[in-house]
Design an enzyme around this catalytic site. Structure first.
Site, short mmCIF file in Angstrom:
data_model
loop_
_atom_site.label_atom_id
_atom_site.label_comp_id
_atom_site.label_asym_id
_atom_site.label_seq_id
_atom_site.Cartn_x
_atom_site.Cartn_y
_atom_site.Cartn_z
N GLU A 130 16.89 -5.96 9.44
CA GLU A 130 16.94 -5.70 10.88
C GLU A 130 17.22 -4.24 11.19
OE1 GLU A 130 18.35 -8.31 9.44
OE2 GLU A 130 17.44 -10.05 10.38
N GLN A 138 14.63 -12.72 14.67
CA GLN A 138 14.42 -14.16 14.53
C GLN A 138 15.43 -14.93 15.39
OE1 GLN A 138 14.06 -16.20 10.49
NE2 GLN A 138 12.00 -15.84 11.25
N PHE A 139 16.65 -14.44 15.41
CA PHE A 139 17.68 -14.94 16.32
C PHE A 139 18.45 -13.73 16.83
CE2 PHE A 139 16.67 -18.66 13.93
CZ PHE A 139 16.93 -19.74 14.75
N ALA A 140 18.91 -13.81 18.08
CA ALA A 140 19.67 -12.70 18.66
C ALA A 140 20.83 -12.33 17.75
CB ALA A 140 20.19 -13.08 20.04
N ASP A 141 21.42 -13.33 17.14
CA ASP A 141 22.60 -13.12 16.29
C ASP A 141 22.34 -12.06 15.21
OD1 ASP A 141 22.01 -15.77 17.32
OD2 ASP A 141 23.96 -16.40 16.54
N PHE A 142 21.11 -12.07 14.68
CA PHE A 142 20.82 -11.16 13.56
C PHE A 142 20.60 -9.73 14.01
CE2 PHE A 142 18.90 -15.25 11.79
CZ PHE A 142 20.13 -15.66 11.30
N HIS A 157 23.40 -18.89 15.03
CA HIS A 157 22.06 -19.03 15.60
C HIS A 157 22.16 -19.37 17.08
CE1 HIS A 157 21.29 -19.58 11.30
NE2 HIS A 157 20.04 -19.29 11.52
#
Lengths: 386, 320
Positions: B56, B78-82, B123
């Site tokens: 990222e 892929q997910f905001a978290d990442f 996630h």
């Protein structure tokens, strides 16, 4: 990964195999191999690189004096001892075509790449006419739209930015013959950003050169606390990129090896990792006396001054003579004096005229946060802290 | 048409209309993305949609470099978290670039945001407040199918780094018969999602729908609740919020994110400072619990505000 098809590469490999050994994905060159490859070195290239080293040294000596006299706010970060590596890279690149993301100790490379001395003095001395307009300082300067992105302080971060610039040029069909290069230190090789960036560049097989100036100390932390591999160039194999080593105190070797890395990247061989061994002959910044560097390291081979070595080399090879060097020195002193004087006469940024706008976009309904409104009329700029 | 269809169609439109747009993200090319937001686009636009390594930080660095070169990359996290792995490049490289250098970096980061049942702590995050905190970023939080479409297209056209927070819960649940592809509200304007007169709920993203549900329930008790959809949390259209509070005299700021600081705190702070005289009751906030987002659907559903908890909060607000 790397095709050994190029005949020059084969020749270099043959030399290296006799003296230093090879890696499957690239060439490990030792000093003698580099010297052997020097035979065909361009005289003009050496003169350009040497003059950049000389001008950088004179400019940086002046910056040090200005810092000690309290004339510069914030830190002063010098490249003393790293000029050969830096100038060799800057000289191997073509302004207007290539991308060059210099780092903290690349005054020589910047000069070789065509950055005006005024960019440096204006940024250090806080002139509003400098490229950063007082919004950023010291070595945080450049011209991104002209192929010279501006470093942030977070190490390793420029690797993927250069990759992105090259990626964009490929998409635009303007990648032929272009090289993107950046410099990092031994400490930055420990960052995730370095790993992610170099891996990405390798996947995309971008025409990129990453020069690691291994000056043995990341601020005060020695190599032994930074990495456990025998030599950082071994990592090249893991990334699937070319790997080259060079004595960073030897201008002829740097010109040859870094020039070769740039040539390979330019001709489609993918990313190249160059690891230059040297010693930083100054503190991390001018506030730092580098007392953590032991005497035996200062006194060993890599503790020698690359500018002295280069002077000797250029005279010996007939690329120049003492008389011309003296004239260059006089000319550089005068240019530095003029660049400092001009920047000192120029206005500082005016907080009352500052836009205080971090966005390029303007909206019909402005986001008028009370904080932003207050700072627009803030009466007192923050006091300068040395 | 669903919310995620709108996101896919917007990217289709962008690739078709603007040669400087390319898509870059994990599993987004042939696979079409973890949520299929790029389905078919790699085939339709060869050489414009790229799979990224799980990097990222480097993905964002690449976007900054491409933006410097005048491209308009659209990055799918892929997910905001990442995006926390790319945080440095977003807040220190992208966000500071225009202010420091005068050279804009037009890039858009799509953040599949917010919770869904069973997604767990990594996630489910809502990152809008974190990014809105940094100068130099625009943070969009579309709540409708139409906004999902138009705000992505309009966001990519901006010369600044845009954080586009798309709510995963809305992906397939939220549907519209069609999208009016003509005139629409520009970025920077909030919207009255439901007109009312007794209290104002300021919400954004999926919470707009929870607020409207709560409002429908309270209607049975005779309360008429106004719901303001912020649409973008930065810029924040405080004028529309203040105008609503002027009509109702009461404010509940509602968000799905963690409670400390954040968008709801910003809304309450600004209304308190600039519209104190408009308030008939102390302004209220309702957010998720101050814990990581839990995995189990029963815990998850109680972690975020629900129509029930929103109704409870509004009843307390209306009782003052």
């Amino acid at each position: 990964m790397q095709s050994p098809a190029e005949s020059e590469a084969d020749a270099l490999k043959a030399v290296a195999a006799g003296a230093g050994g090879t890696l499957s994905c690239g060439v490990l060159m030792n000093e003698s191999a580099a010297h052997a490859a020097n035979l065909a070195l361009d005289r003009e290239f050496l003169r350009k690189a040497y003059l950049a080293m000389l001008r950088a040294r004179i400019l940086e000596n002046k910056l040090s004096s200005l810092y000690k006299a309290g004339k510069i706010v914030g830190g002063v970060y010098l490249g003393r001892g790293q000029e050969a590596v830096s100038a060799a890279l800057g000289s191997a690149l073509e302004p207007g075509r290539d991308v060059y993301a210099p780092l903290i100790r690349d005054q020589a490379g910047r000069t070789a790449f065509g950055e005006p001395l005024l960019d440096c003095t204006r940024t250090y001395l806080g002139s509003v006419k400098g490229p950063m307009r007082g919004r950023d300082g010291n070595i945080h300067r450049g011209h991104p739209a002209q192929g010279m992105p501006v470093m942030i302080s977070h190490l390793g971060a420029q690797v993927s930015v250069v990759a992105g610039m090259l990626f964009a040029r490929r998409l635009k069909g303007r990648i032929d013959g272009v090289v993107g290069a950046t410099t990092i230190g031994d400490g930055a090789t420990s960052t995730g950003a370095f790993h992610e960036g170099l891996n990405l560049a390798a996947i995309e097989r971008l025409p990129m050169v990453v020069v690691v100036a291994n000056n043995q100390f990341a601020y005060s932390t020695p190599n032994a606390r930074q990495f456990a591999c025998a030599d950082l160039v071994e990592r090249a194999r893991g990334y699937g990129v070319g790997g080259l080593s060079v004595d960073g105190t030897d201008l002829l070797a740097c010109a040859s090896v870094i020039g070769e890395a740039v040539r390979r990247a330019r001709t489609g061989a993918g990313p190249q990792l160059v690891v230059a061994r040297l010693l930083r002959l100054t503190g991390h910044g001018e506030h730092d006396d580098a007392s953590y560097v032991p005497d035996h390291i200062r006194g060993d081979h890599y503790g020698r001054d690359c500018l002295d070595v280069a002077t000797r080399q250029l005279i010996e090879t007939g690329a120049t003579n003492q008389e011309e060097i003296d004239a260059w020195r006089e000319q550089s002193i005068e240019e530095v004096r003029a660049a400092v004087a001009k920047a000192q006469r120029e206005p500082a940024p005016d907080p009352y005229r500052e836009s205080w706008a971090a966005l390029a976009s303007r909206f019909a309904v402005p986001d008028s946060s009370p904080t932003a409104r207050d700072s627009a009329t803030a009466a007192t700029p923050a006091p300068a802290t040395p | 048409m669903t919310y995620i269809d709108a996101i896919r169609d917007a990217q289709d439109h962008l690739l078709r209309e603007d040669p400087s747009v390319f898509l870059y993200g994990q599993d987004i090319a042939t696979f079409g993305g973890a949520f299929k937001a790029t389905k078919g686009l790699a085939e339709a636009y060869p050489g414009r949609v790229f799979d990224a390594p799980i990097s990222e930080d480097a993905m964002m660095g690449l976007a900054v470099g491409a933006g410097i070169e005048g491209m308009r990359p659209v990055i799918e996290m892929q997910f905001a978290d990442f995006s926390s792995v790319g945080f440095n490049q977003i807040v220190n490289q992208a966000a500071t670039h225009y202010y420091r250098t005068g050279v804009p970096v037009p890039l858009t980061v799509r953040l599949p945001s917010g919770g869904t049942p069973g997604s767990g702590p990594f996630h489910s995050q809502s990152m809008e407040a974190v990014y809105a905190h940094y100068p130099g970023l625009i943070v969009l939080t579309p709540a409708t199918v139409s906004d999902a479409y138009h705000m992505l297209i309009d966001g990519v056209a901006l010369d600044d780094p845009v954080i586009y927070c798309e709510h995963k819960f809305l992906y397939r649940w939220l549907k519209a018969k069609s999208i009016d592809k003509g005139e629409h509200l520009p970025i920077g304007h909030a919207r009255i999602a439901r007109a009312g007169k007794h209290a104002t709920v300021v919400a954004y993203s999926a919470m707009v729908h929870e607020a409207v549900r709560a409002a429908e329930r309270l209607l049975q008790d005779g309360w008429d609740i106004e719901v303001v959809d912020l649409r973008s949390v930065k810029p924040l259209d405080i004028d529309t919020v203040l105008a609503s509070v002027a009509r109702t005299g009461r404010l509940l700021a509602l968000g799905e994110a963690f409670p400390w600081g954040g968008v709801t705190a910003e809304v309450v702070a600004r209304v308190s400072a600039e519209g104190f005289h408009l308030l008939d009751a102390p302004p209220m906030r309702l957010n998720a619990h101050d814990t990581p987002v839990p995995y189990h659907p029963k815990l998850w559903a109680a972690h975020r505000p629900t129509p029930e908890s929103i109704c409870d909060a509004l009843r307390r607000l209306l009782a003052i």
